[in-house]
Design a protein around this motif. Sequence first.
Motif, PDB file in Angstrom:
ATOM      1  N   GLU A  42     -48.290   9.963 -76.385  1.00 28.73           N
ATOM      2  CA  GLU A  42     -48.679  10.262 -75.009  1.00 28.73           C
ATOM      3  C   GLU A  42     -47.712  11.293 -74.452  1.00 28.73           C
ATOM      4  N   ALA A  43     -48.249  12.409 -74.009  1.00 28.93           N
ATOM      5  CA  ALA A  43     -47.393  13.485 -73.506  1.00 28.93           C
ATOM      6  C   ALA A  43     -46.801  13.113 -72.160  1.00 28.93           C
ATOM      7  N   THR A  44     -45.495  13.317 -72.035  1.00 32.32           N
ATOM      8  CA  THR A  44     -44.840  13.137 -70.750  1.00 32.32           C
ATOM      9  C   THR A  44     -44.838  14.462 -70.005  1.00 32.32           C
ATOM     10  N   GLY A  45     -44.569  14.384 -68.715  1.00 35.59           N
ATOM     11  CA  GLY A  45     -44.516  15.606 -67.933  1.00 35.59           C
ATOM     12  C   GLY A  45     -45.896  16.010 -67.459  1.00 35.59           C
ATOM     13  N   ALA A  46     -46.026  17.257 -67.083  1.00 36.10           N
ATOM     14  CA  ALA A  46     -47.303  17.748 -66.566  1.00 36.10           C
ATOM     15  C   ALA A  46     -47.575  19.119 -67.163  1.00 36.10           C
ATOM     16  N   GLY A  47     -47.355  20.171 -66.370  1.00 37.97           N
ATOM     17  CA  GLY A  47     -47.636  21.502 -66.871  1.00 37.97           C
ATOM     18  C   GLY A  47     -46.521  22.021 -67.766  1.00 37.97           C
ATOM     19  N   ILE A  48     -46.873  23.033 -68.549  1.00 40.62           N
ATOM     20  CA  ILE A  48     -45.897  23.664 -69.430  1.00 40.62           C
ATOM     21  C   ILE A  48     -46.221  25.148 -69.519  1.00 40.62           C
ATOM     22  N   GLN A  49     -45.180  25.973 -69.511  1.00 34.20           N
ATOM     23  CA  GLN A  49     -45.349  27.409 -69.686  1.00 34.20           C
ATOM     24  C   GLN A  49     -44.960  27.765 -71.114  1.00 34.20           C
ATOM     25  N   LEU A  50     -45.807  28.546 -71.767  1.00 29.02           N
ATOM     26  CA  LEU A  50     -45.566  28.955 -73.148  1.00 29.02           C
ATOM     27  C   LEU A  50     -45.571  30.482 -73.203  1.00 29.02           C
ATOM     28  N   SER A  51     -44.396  31.038 -73.299  1.00 28.19           N
ATOM     29  CA  SER A  51     -44.251  32.491 -73.324  1.00 28.19           C
ATOM     30  C   SER A  51     -44.544  33.020 -74.727  1.00 28.19           C
ATOM     31  N   THR A 316     -31.576  23.281 -68.294  1.00 23.87           N
ATOM     32  CA  THR A 316     -32.373  23.246 -67.075  1.00 23.87           C
ATOM     33  C   THR A 316     -33.631  24.106 -67.278  1.00 23.87           C
ATOM     34  N   PRO A 317     -34.704  23.823 -66.527  1.00 18.66           N
ATOM     35  CA  PRO A 317     -35.980  24.494 -66.785  1.00 18.66           C
ATOM     36  C   PRO A 317     -36.160  25.828 -66.076  1.00 18.66           C
ATOM     37  N   PHE A 318     -35.088  26.434 -65.582  1.00 14.20           N
ATOM     38  CA  PHE A 318     -35.242  27.574 -64.679  1.00 14.20           C
ATOM     39  C   PHE A 318     -35.551  28.889 -65.394  1.00 14.20           C
ATOM     40  N   ALA A 319     -35.548  28.874 -66.732  1.00  9.12           N
ATOM     41  CA  ALA A 319     -36.061  30.021 -67.473  1.00  9.12           C
ATOM     42  C   ALA A 319     -37.403  29.694 -68.114  1.00  9.12           C
ATOM     43  N   ALA A 320     -37.905  28.482 -67.874  1.00 12.76           N
ATOM     44  CA  ALA A 320     -39.175  28.012 -68.438  1.00 12.76           C
ATOM     45  C   ALA A 320     -39.202  28.196 -69.953  1.00 12.76           C
ATOM     46  N   GLN A 321     -38.084  27.800 -70.617  1.00  6.71           N
ATOM     47  CA  GLN A 321     -37.962  28.043 -72.054  1.00  6.71           C
ATOM     48  C   GLN A 321     -37.619  26.803 -72.864  1.00  6.71           C
ATOM     49  N   GLY A 322     -37.670  25.618 -72.266  1.00  9.57           N
ATOM     50  CA  GLY A 322     -37.326  24.421 -73.019  1.00  9.57           C
ATOM     51  C   GLY A 322     -38.214  24.214 -74.229  1.00  9.57           C
ATOM     52  N   ALA A 323     -39.529  24.244 -74.025  1.00 11.15           N
ATOM     53  CA  ALA A 323     -40.461  24.079 -75.145  1.00 11.15           C
ATOM     54  C   ALA A 323     -40.360  25.237 -76.120  1.00 11.15           C
ATOM     55  N   ALA A 324     -40.203  26.446 -75.596  1.00  9.17           N
ATOM     56  CA  ALA A 324     -40.122  27.627 -76.466  1.00  9.17           C
ATOM     57  C   ALA A 324     -38.903  27.555 -77.377  1.00  9.17           C
ATOM     58  N   MET A 325     -37.763  27.100 -76.847  1.00 14.27           N
ATOM     59  CA  MET A 325     -36.569  26.991 -77.684  1.00 14.27           C
ATOM     60  C   MET A 325     -36.752  25.933 -78.767  1.00 14.27           C
TER      61      MET A 325
END
Length: 413
Positions: A42-51, A316-325
């Motif tokens: 089950e996915a946690t969180g909500a939206g995600i940005q994928l660069s 921290t999520p301020f570069a929107a890169q957690g998932a990308a990293m």
Amino acid sequence: MTDTRSRQIVIAGAGVAGLTAALAFAERGYPVRVFEQAQRLEATGAGIQLSPNATRILRQLGVLDRLLPAAVRPEAVVLKEATTLRELARVPLGQAAETRWQAPYLVAHRADLQSALTARVAEMPDIHLTTGARIGDVDTGPDGITATAEIGGKTIEAEGFLLVGADGVWSSVRALVDSAKGSASPRNHFSGELAWRATVAVDSAAGQTFAAIGAKDCVTTFLHPGFHMVAYPVSKGAAFNLAAFTKGERIAEGWSGNADAGIVARALRGTSAELARLVEQAGPWTAWPIHTVDPQQPWTTPNGIALIGDAAHAMTPFAAQGAAMAIEDAATLADIIADFPADPLAALAVWEQSRRPRVAQVARRGAVNRLAWHAVGPVAIARNVFLKVRSSEKLAADLDWLYGWQAQKIIRR
């Protein structure tokens, strides 16, 4: 060493990092066993940005086509003042992003990414996924690793030459790495920031309010000294994901918890009436304490353990890169192990050394973003002047190092 043990990869965690790693290793011919402590994925969180640096890898792994039907390609990233709703800057995305960086910029619900990864994993016969199983102990030695997992009160063992800890901020595998390095102090820290999340239907009152003040086909960020809020469409454009960030007290050891919604209301003082109305209409909000992991501590051990994603360096999520990293970690780790089959354990140190500068640069970008988005007084004025004179083309060019990244072949001599 048996052939299975000499080739098998054992992965703890079936989130974005773990499933991407499973696919990356399986694509390179390795059998993989994945253990996930949750009974169901089950996915946690909500939206995600994928660069584009992330979607390029997802495309290579056969995941992107499964994600695209549920994702949205935003036309731009738009920065707005929260007080006046004046547009400060616009970075073109959409087709311009795909042309520039050779991969799309997507926004999606995290559950849709999880589903796409899971569907692709199910097609790979060399990946065996076990849920409801937590790795509790690992024996390491010259013949590889033996991971012990508990499933419904029973114990099973999995052998391999590499254990990948992809089990997030609260990683249990990280404790094994720290123990091997003689460190007992925890690496994860509460950042002092809270993320407030809500998802609203496009045709709801909150959705209509956002459409009136934001850019409904863009990633819109509202800037204010006391908070900032990011909003974008998800679920094929049927809903908007809202994420507001404020200072706050630690509220829970886990991911989410209850917090005083008055924190958001107080942070909104001085903002536009429309934005305040949006926050009120979008409630109730779920508060998520933002935890980080000290990236300076080891990510690997010489006897066959590697940490990836948040387990290694949650930021921290301020570069929107957690998932990308996490996605980059998974792909590059599989690459280097495959490139040096005669000495895979020594390759772990090479991988860690090669990844550290990239992750550190991304973390610095996040810190700069937070400073700029929460700027006040002369700093805010300077920020606005800079954004006014900086063209959209130059703002996009400033991101070439981030979105245009591709892994470099490592040659050992």
